[in-house]
Structure formats: structure tokens, C-alpha cells
Design a protein around this motif. Structure first.
Motif, mmCIF file in Angstrom:
data_model
loop_
_atom_site.group_PDB
_atom_site.id
_atom_site.type_symbol
_atom_site.label_atom_id
_atom_site.label_comp_id
_atom_site.label_asym_id
_atom_site.label_seq_id
_atom_site.Cartn_x
_atom_site.Cartn_y
_atom_site.Cartn_z
ATOM 1 N N LEU A 16 0.830 -1.212 0.000
ATOM 2 C CA LEU A 16 0.000 0.000 0.000
ATOM 3 C C LEU A 16 0.862 1.259 0.000
ATOM 4 O O LEU A 16 0.551 2.238 -0.694
ATOM 5 C CB LEU A 16 -0.937 0.009 1.202
ATOM 6 N N MET A 17 1.954 1.237 0.742
ATOM 7 C CA MET A 17 2.853 2.394 0.756
ATOM 8 C C MET A 17 3.520 2.569 -0.609
ATOM 9 O O MET A 17 3.639 3.685 -1.109
ATOM 10 C CB MET A 17 3.910 2.236 1.857
ATOM 11 N N ALA A 18 3.950 1.477 -1.216
ATOM 12 C CA ALA A 18 4.555 1.554 -2.546
ATOM 13 C C ALA A 18 3.526 2.040 -3.560
ATOM 14 O O ALA A 18 3.840 2.871 -4.428
ATOM 15 C CB ALA A 18 5.107 0.189 -2.958
ATOM 16 N N HIS A 19 2.309 1.563 -3.461
ATOM 17 C CA HIS A 19 1.236 1.976 -4.368
ATOM 18 C C HIS A 19 0.991 3.479 -4.236
ATOM 19 O O HIS A 19 0.872 4.192 -5.234
ATOM 20 C CB HIS A 19 -0.035 1.187 -4.055
ATOM 21 N N LYS A 20 0.957 3.959 -3.021
ATOM 22 C CA LYS A 20 0.749 5.387 -2.781
ATOM 23 C C LYS A 20 1.879 6.212 -3.385
ATOM 24 O O LYS A 20 1.646 7.228 -4.029
ATOM 25 C CB LYS A 20 0.653 5.670 -1.285
#
Length: 74
Positions: free
Chosen positions: A63-67
């Protein structure tokens, strides 16, 4: 004095299969492919586990990478 230790590995309940993560992110306005998720894992050195031929990674890490990588800056 007690010392608090930091666990460098994700909690087991946060680990998901790459295919499941792709499905979760398909509902966002910025869907991704399995290959892209695997590239993020490799490029960012994310912790993974293999079990019965499937790759598991921390959903929070993805999720952090996606953001950071898939969602454009406002």
C-alpha cells in the motif's frame, strides 16, 4: 530499564498473496499488474515469504509503494 525491540518483519496477518493484492488494488482508481507489484518488491527490497509456490508480501508495504509509485501527486 526495559528495551523495546523492533520487529523487522511484518505481522503474519498482514501477509497476502501477490494475486490477492492485485485484486484489492483493482478497485482503486490506479489498478496495477502482478508484474508491477513484483517489481516494487524487488526494487524496494520488501520482505517476502514463499509458501507452497506462492509469494506472500506485507499488504501494508505494498500500500505504501502503491501510494508512492502509482498514485500521481495532487
Amino acid at each position: 530499564m526495559a528495551v523495546q525491540t523492533i520487529n523487522p518483519y511484518p505481522v503474519a496477518s498482514d501477509m497476502m498473496q501477490v494475486d490477492e493484492i492485485r485484486e484489492q488494488l483493482s478497485d482503486t482508481g490506479y489498478p496495477v499488474t502482478v508484474d508491477l507489484i513484483k517489481r516494487w518488491i524487488r526494487d524496494q527490497g520488501l520482505y517476502t515469504e514463499k509458501y507452497r509456490g506462492r509469494t506472500y508480501v506485507s499488504y501494508s508495504d505494498i500500500l505504501m509503494a502503491h501510494k508512492d509509485l502509482a498514485v500521481p501527486e495532487p
